[in-house]
Design a protein around this motif. Sequence first.
Motif, short mmCIF file in Angstrom:
data_model
loop_
_atom_site.label_atom_id
_atom_site.label_comp_id
_atom_site.label_asym_id
_atom_site.label_seq_id
_atom_site.Cartn_x
_atom_site.Cartn_y
_atom_site.Cartn_z
N LEU A 74 -25.54 -12.11 20.69
CA LEU A 74 -24.40 -11.19 20.62
C LEU A 74 -23.30 -11.75 19.72
CD1 LEU A 74 -24.12 -10.00 24.34
CD2 LEU A 74 -24.66 -8.60 22.34
N ARG A 75 -23.07 -13.05 19.77
CA ARG A 75 -22.03 -13.65 18.92
C ARG A 75 -22.41 -13.51 17.44
NH1 ARG A 75 -22.55 -18.08 22.75
NH2 ARG A 75 -20.92 -17.91 24.38
N ILE A 76 -23.70 -13.64 17.15
CA ILE A 76 -24.15 -13.47 15.77
C ILE A 76 -23.90 -12.04 15.29
CG2 ILE A 76 -26.19 -13.41 14.28
CD1 ILE A 76 -27.30 -15.75 15.92
N ARG A 77 -24.20 -11.07 16.14
CA ARG A 77 -23.95 -9.67 15.76
C ARG A 77 -22.47 -9.41 15.55
NH1 ARG A 77 -27.76 -6.74 20.35
NH2 ARG A 77 -29.77 -7.63 19.65
N ILE A 78 -21.63 -9.99 16.40
CA ILE A 78 -20.19 -9.81 16.25
C ILE A 78 -19.72 -10.45 14.94
CG2 ILE A 78 -17.94 -10.46 17.18
CD1 ILE A 78 -19.17 -10.23 19.98
N SER A 79 -20.27 -11.61 14.63
CA SER A 79 -19.89 -12.29 13.39
C SER A 79 -20.27 -11.45 12.17
CB SER A 79 -20.58 -13.66 13.33
OG SER A 79 -20.28 -14.32 12.12
N ILE A 80 -21.46 -10.85 12.21
CA ILE A 80 -21.90 -10.00 11.09
C ILE A 80 -20.98 -8.79 10.95
CG2 ILE A 80 -23.76 -8.51 10.27
CD1 ILE A 80 -25.73 -10.47 11.56
N LEU A 81 -20.65 -8.18 12.08
CA LEU A 81 -19.77 -7.01 12.04
C LEU A 81 -18.39 -7.37 11.49
CD1 LEU A 81 -20.69 -5.33 15.46
CD2 LEU A 81 -21.10 -4.38 13.18
N LYS A 82 -17.87 -8.51 11.89
CA LYS A 82 -16.57 -8.94 11.39
C LYS A 82 -16.61 -9.20 9.89
CE LYS A 82 -14.64 -10.91 15.64
NZ LYS A 82 -14.13 -12.14 16.32
N SER A 83 -17.74 -9.76 9.43
CA SER A 83 -17.89 -9.99 8.00
C SER A 83 -17.91 -8.67 7.24
CB SER A 83 -19.17 -10.78 7.73
OG SER A 83 -19.38 -10.95 6.34
N ASN A 84 -18.65 -7.69 7.80
CA ASN A 84 -18.68 -6.36 7.17
C ASN A 84 -17.29 -5.72 7.17
OD1 ASN A 84 -21.43 -6.64 6.82
ND2 ASN A 84 -21.94 -5.45 8.66
N ARG A 85 -16.56 -5.93 8.26
CA ARG A 85 -15.21 -5.38 8.33
C ARG A 85 -14.33 -5.97 7.24
NH1 ARG A 85 -11.84 -6.77 13.61
NH2 ARG A 85 -12.09 -8.82 12.64
N GLY A 86 -14.48 -7.28 7.02
CA GLY A 86 -13.68 -7.92 5.97
C GLY A 86 -14.01 -7.35 4.60
N SER A 87 -15.30 -7.14 4.33
CA SER A 87 -15.71 -6.58 3.04
C SER A 87 -15.18 -5.16 2.87
CB SER A 87 -17.23 -6.59 2.93
OG SER A 87 -17.73 -7.91 3.00
N LEU A 88 -15.26 -4.38 3.94
CA LEU A 88 -14.77 -3.00 3.87
C LEU A 88 -13.27 -2.96 3.62
CD1 LEU A 88 -16.81 -1.39 6.81
CD2 LEU A 88 -17.08 -0.91 4.36
N LYS A 89 -12.53 -3.87 4.26
CA LYS A 89 -11.08 -3.91 4.05
C LYS A 89 -10.74 -4.26 2.61
CE LYS A 89 -9.42 -4.93 8.71
NZ LYS A 89 -8.70 -5.91 9.57
N GLN A 90 -11.47 -5.21 2.02
CA GLN A 90 -11.22 -5.58 0.62
C GLN A 90 -11.50 -4.40 -0.31
OE1 GLN A 90 -13.59 -9.06 -0.17
NE2 GLN A 90 -12.23 -10.43 1.00
N LYS A 91 -12.62 -3.71 -0.07
CA LYS A 91 -12.94 -2.55 -0.90
C LYS A 91 -11.88 -1.46 -0.74
CE LYS A 91 -17.96 -3.24 -0.81
NZ LYS A 91 -19.27 -2.67 -0.39
N MET A 92 -11.43 -1.30 0.50
CA MET A 92 -10.42 -0.28 0.76
C MET A 92 -9.12 -0.61 0.04
SD MET A 92 -10.21 2.56 2.36
CE MET A 92 -8.91 3.72 2.82
N GLU A 93 -8.73 -1.88 0.03
CA GLU A 93 -7.51 -2.29 -0.65
C GLU A 93 -7.62 -2.04 -2.15
OE1 GLU A 93 -7.07 -6.33 0.47
OE2 GLU A 93 -6.34 -5.88 2.50
N VAL A 94 -8.80 -2.33 -2.70
CA VAL A 94 -9.01 -2.08 -4.14
C VAL A 94 -8.90 -0.60 -4.45
CG1 VAL A 94 -10.70 -2.20 -6.01
CG2 VAL A 94 -10.41 -4.15 -4.46
N MET A 95 -9.54 0.23 -3.67
CA MET A 95 -9.50 1.67 -3.91
C MET A 95 -8.09 2.22 -3.75
SD MET A 95 -13.04 2.78 -1.98
CE MET A 95 -12.94 4.49 -2.49
N GLN A 96 -7.35 1.71 -2.76
CA GLN A 96 -5.98 2.16 -2.58
C GLN A 96 -5.10 1.74 -3.76
OE1 GLN A 96 -5.06 0.43 1.22
NE2 GLN A 96 -5.63 2.29 2.36
N ALA A 97 -5.34 0.53 -4.26
CA ALA A 97 -4.57 0.07 -5.41
C ALA A 97 -4.86 0.93 -6.64
CB ALA A 97 -4.89 -1.40 -5.69
N GLN A 98 -6.12 1.27 -6.83
CA GLN A 98 -6.48 2.13 -7.96
C GLN A 98 -5.83 3.50 -7.84
OE1 GLN A 98 -10.75 2.11 -7.80
NE2 GLN A 98 -10.94 0.14 -8.89
N ALA A 99 -5.84 4.04 -6.63
CA ALA A 99 -5.23 5.35 -6.43
C ALA A 99 -3.72 5.29 -6.67
CB ALA A 99 -5.51 5.84 -5.01
N ALA A 100 -3.09 4.18 -6.29
CA ALA A 100 -1.65 4.03 -6.51
C ALA A 100 -1.33 3.95 -8.00
CB ALA A 100 -1.14 2.78 -5.79
#
Length: 242
Positions: free
Chosen positions: A145-171
């Motif tokens: 379960l800890r491994i799955r949580i770690s993977i999900l948190k890693s995916n969350r970090g990647s999604l946040k970075q992509k989201m920040e890039v897209m928001q910056a482009q839109a701005a």
Amino acid sequence: MYKPPREAPLVYFGARFYIGAMKFDPAFFARLLLCALLGVSGAHAAEKRLYRYTNLEGNVVIDDRVPSEFVGNGYEVINSKGVVLDVVPRNMTAEERAAREQRSRAEVEAAEARKRSLERDENLLLRYSTIEDIEAAKERALSQLRIRISILKSNRGSLKQKMEVMQAQAADVERQGRKVDDKQLEAMADMREELLNTEQSIELRHAELEKVTAAFDDDIARFKELLTLVELRRRKERGDIQ
């Protein structure tokens, strides 16, 4: 000295006399006995049935029938000697029926709970030999379960970075006085939804982590109790304790 022969005794069956010295007829005797038994049974079947009930004044009444207005109150079926042949209980009220159904459901639930508890105990004794076995299984489950949580948190970090890039482009596009492309807006909406789903998955995995931990802790506590019971049984079989 000469003695005259004794006269054979007379035996009376029904309306005819038979001399005791005559040859015995088993078939005739069986028919005679059957008729006698049937006569007794018929006498019992013809016995008058009476009914004992309580009237509106609270008095006990014995009659050859029960008035319809008193049937629901219950009554007794008796013979002419007052012997109770049958008892018809009174009709239950709605509250009594509900209470009976509730008791019945409670009994069923209690029986199912006992069955589940017994199955759990059997499963514990079949799967594990020591408490250390349960603790090792607990650690394996929690580690996954800890491994799955770690993977999900890693995916969350990647999604946040992509989201920040897209928001910056839109701005940047908006600062240039241009309208953000519909496809980019749709991609940003999809990204936000995926990020939200990932956050929810992380929360569910944390809840599952707590649930699995509690379940294994309960198993460990119950396994200790079972070991104690097994040891007591062995000591009784050896005669160490009474």
